[in-house]
Design an enzyme around this catalytic site. Structure first.
Site, PDB file in Angstrom:
ATOM      1  N   HIS A 191       0.833  -1.195   0.000  1.00 52.60           N
ATOM      2  CA  HIS A 191       0.000   0.000   0.000  1.00 52.60           C
ATOM      3  C   HIS A 191       0.877   1.258   0.000  1.00 52.60           C
ATOM      4  O   HIS A 191       0.443   2.325  -0.442  1.00 52.60           O
ATOM      5  CB  HIS A 191      -0.904   0.031   1.236  1.00 52.60           C
ATOM      6  N   ASP A 268      -4.657  -6.082  -7.606  1.00 44.61           N
ATOM      7  CA  ASP A 268      -4.849  -5.444  -6.306  1.00 44.61           C
ATOM      8  C   ASP A 268      -5.128  -3.961  -6.591  1.00 44.61           C
ATOM      9  O   ASP A 268      -5.035  -3.496  -7.734  1.00 44.61           O
ATOM     10  CB  ASP A 268      -3.606  -5.627  -5.442  1.00 44.61           C
TER      11      ASP A 268
END
Length: 510
Positions: A191, A268
Site C-alpha cells: 500500500h 490489487d
C-alpha cells in the site's frame, strides 16, 4: 502521404468494454447517480468497503439498487473474516481469520467457516469476495499479511486455501485467491511502497505457488495479483504489470511452464503506492491489461467518478494508440461478464441463514493457552485493569474495526479500568501508568504482533517482570515466548477470537 491509424472497434463498444473491466468503489451507503449511470453504460463491477455498510438490510438495499442498472454486476467486497472485515467493520468479525483456521488445521472446519461467511454475504447481495489470502507467510516480520495467511507452511496453506474457496463458492459467491504469485515473503507494505521478493524460481514454485495451484484446482473464479517485484521472474516490472508473471506463469498451460489458469485475473488496488507512486493509476491500468489482467480494482482510496473516467479514458486511448489491442480488452471484458453471469445464475437458488455459531466454535479451537508452572489460578473474577498495546493498523485491516478484550471484560465486570498505548509513549511512562492504574487488580496485557514491534515487546517484558501474575493475550502472530501467569494466543483479532479469549480469562463461557 497517408498515415496508418490502428483500426479500433466502434466507440460505444470500446467505451463499454473499458468500463466493464473496472472495479471501482464509491463513498456512501447508497449508489450515487454517477455510479448508476456508468453501470447502465457497461460498468461490470462495484467494490464495497466498510464506508458503504451499516447493517445487512441497508447493504441488501444497496446491492439491489446496483442490479436495477446492471443485473450481472459483480458486487465485490474485501471480506476475509478475522482482522479484515467490511461486513462487520463497526463491531469486529463473526468469523476467525486465516491464521486461526490454519492453527486448527481442520480443512472441513475451514470450509464450513467460508460457507457460512459466504451465506452472510449472499444474503446481502454480495456475489464476489476478494478472499482468501493464499499467501505463505514465510517472513514473520511481514507488515501486511501476518494473520491474514493460513501460516508459514505451503502444504497447510494449500489445503486451507482450497477448502476456503470450495466453501465460499458452494453458496454462489465467487472466491478470489490473492496475492499472486505470493506476498508472504515481504518486509514492505505494498500500500505504501514496492516490495522486492528476491528468491529463485525453484523456491517460488515449491513455496509461494503451491496454494495458488490448490486454489486453481478447487475452481477459484478469480485470482488477484500482487504489487511486488520478483526479479527472478521479471527484473523490470512488478507482478501486476508483468506479462511474464500473468500471461507466461499464471495463464500459460502447464506444458509451457504455467499454471493453466482460465478464470478472472484482477489487480490489487491500482491506487496503492506500489503502482500509483511509480507508474500512475492510468498507466498502471493499461500496463496491467496488456500483461494479462482482466479487471482493475480501484476504490479503496480513490472513490469518485473522476477516477472511473480517468481509467476508462486511459484504456480507450491505449487501444486507439495501438498499445492495447482490441482483442485483449474484449477478452478481459468477456471474462468479467462471464463471471457476472455465473454469479447471477448461482444467486437464483434458495439461501439458508448463516450459522453464526460456527465462527465462535472455530475461534475456541484456535486458542493456544500456556500456563506458567506453579502460577496461581488465572481466572479474572472481578474488575481487572486491561492495558492494550496497539500498533498502527495497515490499510488492508483499517483502523475503524475494534479489537481486543477490554470492552468485553468491562461488560462483564463494571468498573474495569482500561488503557491503550501506542509507540509514541515512552517505556518508563507506560510502566508507571499501568502499574499505578492496576494497583491490586488483576493485570491483563493485550498485544498484537509483539514480535514485530520492539517498543511493545519491551513494555511487555517490563510489566511482566513487575507483575508476574499478569495475564497476556496475543492477538497477532504468536512468535514471542509465552510470558506471564497465563499466555493466550488467539491467532487473530476477530471479535469471536476476543470472545473465546475472555472465556479462558474468566473461566466462563460466552
Amino acid at each position: 502521404m497517408s498515415i496508418l491509424v490502428p483500426a479500433v472497434a466502434d466507440s460505444d463498444q470500446l467505451h463499454r468494454d473499458a468500463l466493464t473491466v473496472l472495479q471501482p468503489g464509491f463513498v456512501g451507503t447508497a449508489p450515487p447517480t454517477w455510479l448508476r449511470r456508468h453501470l447502465a453504460a457497461g460498468l461490470g463491477s462495484v467494490a464495497l468497503f466498510g464506508r458503504n455498510v451499516t447493517d445487512p438490510g441497508q447493504l441488501a438495499a444497496l446491492t439491489s439498487a446496483l442490479r436495477t442498472e446492471n443485473p450481472d454486476v459483480l458486487v465485490a467486497i474485501d471480506e476475509e473474516g478475522g482482522d479484515v472485515t467490511r461486513l462487520e467493520a463497526g463491531s469486529g468479525s463473526s468469523w476467525p481469520g486465516n491464521l486461526a483456521l490454519g492453527a486448527i488445521d481442520d480443512p472441513a472446519l475451514t470450509r464450513d467457516v467460508a460457507r457460512e461467511l459466504g451465506r452472510a454475504l449472499a444474503a446481502c447481495g454480495v456475489n464476489y469476495n476478494w478472499a482468501p489470502s493464499a499467501d505463505v507467510n514465510s517472513n514473520p516480520r511481514n507488515p501486511v499479511i501476518g494473520v491474514r495467511s493460513f501460516g508459514a507452511d505451503p502444504g497447510l496453506c494449500a489445503r486451507h486455501t482450497a477448502a476456503w474457496v470450495g466453501g465460499l463458492q458452494s453458496v454462489g459467491v465467487a472466491a478470489c485467491a490473492k496475492h499472486f504469485p505470493g506476498h508472504g515473503d515481504t518486509a514492505v507494505d505494498s500500500h505504501l511502497g514496492l516490495p522486492v521478493v528476491d528468491v529463485d524460481v525453484d523456491l517460488l514454485r515449491s513455496r509461494d505457488l503451491v496454494p495458488f495451484k490448490a486454489a486453481i484446482a478447487a475452481g477459484a473464479k478469480a485470482v488477484m495479483t500482487a504489487h511486488i517485484m520478483i526479479p527472478a521472474l521479471d527484473a523490470t516490472l512488478p507482478a501486476t504489470l508483468s506479462r511474464a508473471v500473468l500471461s507466461d506463469l499464471l495463464r500459460a498451460r502447464p506444458a509451457d511452464g504455467g499454471l493453466g489458469y482460465e478464470g478472472l485475473i484482477v489487480t490489487d488496488g491500482i491506487e496503492m503506492g506500489a503502482i500509483a507512486d511509480t507508474y500512475g493509476t492510468g498507466e498502471g491500468t493499461v500496463l496491467a491489461l496488456i500483461a494479462g489482467a482482466d479487471a482493475i480494482c480501484v476504490g479503496g482510496g480513490l472513490a469518485d467518478e473522476g477516477t472511473v473516467l480517468h481509467l476508462r479514458d486511459a484504456i480507450v486511448e491505449a487501444v486507439r494508440a495501438g498499445r492495447l489491442t482490441e482483442e485483449r480488452l474484449a477478452d478481459a471484458a468477456r471474462r468479467v461478464r462471464g463471471l457476472g453471469s455465473w454469479a447471477r445464475i448461482e444467486a437464483q437458488g434458495e439461501l439458508a441463514e448463516p450459522d453464526l455459531a460456527v465462527g465462535l466454535r472455530a475461534a475456541r479451537r484456535a486458542l493456544r493457552v500456556v500456563r506458567a508452572p506453579g502460577a496461581a489460578a488465572a481466572a479474572v473474577t472481578e474488575r481487572p485493569y486491561v492495558a492494550s498495546f496497539s500498533p498502527q493498523a495497515n490499510i488492508a485491516v483499517g483502523d475503524e474495526t475494534p479489537w481486543g478484550v477490554a470492552g468485553m471484560l468491562a461488560a462483564r465486570f463494571p468498573g474495569t479500568r482500561t488503557a491503550r498505548f501506542g509507540p509514541d509513549v515512552e517505556l518508563d511512562e507506560v510502566a508507571a501508568r499501568v502499574l499505578a492504574g492496576a494497583a491490586d487488580r488483576r493485570l491483563v496485557l493485550v498485544v498484537r504482533d509483539a514480535h514485530r514491534h520492539p517498543w511493545m515487546s519491551a513494555a511487555l517484558d517490563r510489566l511482566v517482570a513487575a507483575r508476574p501474575d499478569a495475564l497476556v493475550v496475543e492477538m497477532g502472530v504468536p512468535q514471542a515466548v509465552p510470558v506471564g501467569a497465563l499466555h493466550v494466543a488467539t491467532h487473530g483479532a476477530a471479535r469471536v477470537c476476543g470472545l473465546a479469549a475472555v472465556e479462558v480469562l474468566t473461566g466462563q463461557s460466552v
